[in-house]
Design a protein around this motif. Structure first.
Motif: not given
Ligand SMILES: N[C@@H](CCC(=O)N[C@@H](CS)C(=O)NCC(=O)O)C(=O)O
Length: 225
Positions: A42, A13, A68-69, A55-57, A15
């Motif tokens: 998650h 991922s 939020e990264s 969401k990660v991280p 972020p």
């Molecule tokens: N704006 C968030 C984006 C986080 C994000 O979209 N993470 C993705 C992985 S790159 C995730 O967790 N996706 C799983 C989902 O949305 O179900 C950040 O910068 O942390």
């Protein structure tokens, strides 16, 4: 000083990897919790307590749960930068900090411009291809970074900052594809070399991105008529 940061992430991922680089650059101890989003790890009720949007991280530092990264990277340097003598990664002085904040917001656009071309979600989940017709958007993003690097070694000045990590994860998305126009952006190439020489680059960037490219390319080739 001991440190008790719990870091929830998935290695491929982008972020997650920007926060990972921040933790490594700070040189603080952290507990790693891999959350494999490809297996839905998650989506548990327990993880929702850490990151309510699941969401990660995310991190947990004492009572603080944070997602939020960009917010996480900024917090980590605010909290641990002084003790680690790395405050320059996200300076305290308000005008300098405002500039880094500006870059963090721009970084989201740059990421979206590159992602429009790479089309990770489309390729992996919707049977689509790399959007070759969007290559000019990716090149415009690289052009913006080239401009930032005109007078200094890093994107926000003469020192490495967290802005570099966020621009870098965007640029690295291009390595999933066969994009081959970096020679038009010599300052970006020089800066990439500096990023590649970071001691944690292999672990946080090379290894995950190699795996990610193999998967992206495998999905693409299995869709070819
Ligand atoms: N704006 C968030 C984006 C986080 C994000 O979209 N993470 C993705 C992985 S790159 C995730 O967790 N996706 C799983 C989902 O949305 O179900 C950040 O910068 O942390």
């Amino acid at each position: 000083m001991s440190c008790n940061v719990d870091f929830y992430y998935f290695t491929v991922s982008p972020p997650s990897r920007a926060v990972w680089m921040t933790l490594e650059e700070l040189g603080i101890k952290y507990n790693e919790h891999i959350v494999d989003i490809s297996k839905g790890e998650h989506k548990t009720a327990d993880y929702k307590k850490i990151s309510f949007r699941q969401k990660v991280p995310a991190i947990k530092d004492g009572d603080l749960c944070l997602a939020e990264s960009r917010a996480i990277a900024a917090y980590l340097v605010s909290e641990y930068g002084a003790q680690q003598k790395k405050q320059y990664l996200y300076p305290q002085e308000s005008k300098l900090r405002a500039k880094i904040d500006q870059h963090l917001y721009i970084g989201e656009n740059i990421f979206d411009q590159i992602q429009a071309y790479v089309n990770v979600g489309g390729v992996l989940f919707r049977g689509e291809k790399t959007r070759l017709e969007k290559v000019d958007e990716a090149k415009a993003a690289l052009g913006s970074i080239e401009f930032m690097l005109e007078d200094h070694a890093y994107t926000a000045g003469d020192k490495l900052t967290i802005a570099d990590f966020f621009y870098y994860i965007a640029i690295q998305l291009l390595s999933l594809t066969d994009f081959d126009e970096f020679d038009k952006f010599p300052k970006v190439v020089e800066w990439k070399k500096k990023m590649q020489s970071l001691p944690y680059h292999k672990k946080t960037c090379d290894e995950p991105m190699t795996k990610f490219r193999q998967y992206y390319q495998h999905v693409l080739s299995s869709k070819k008529e």
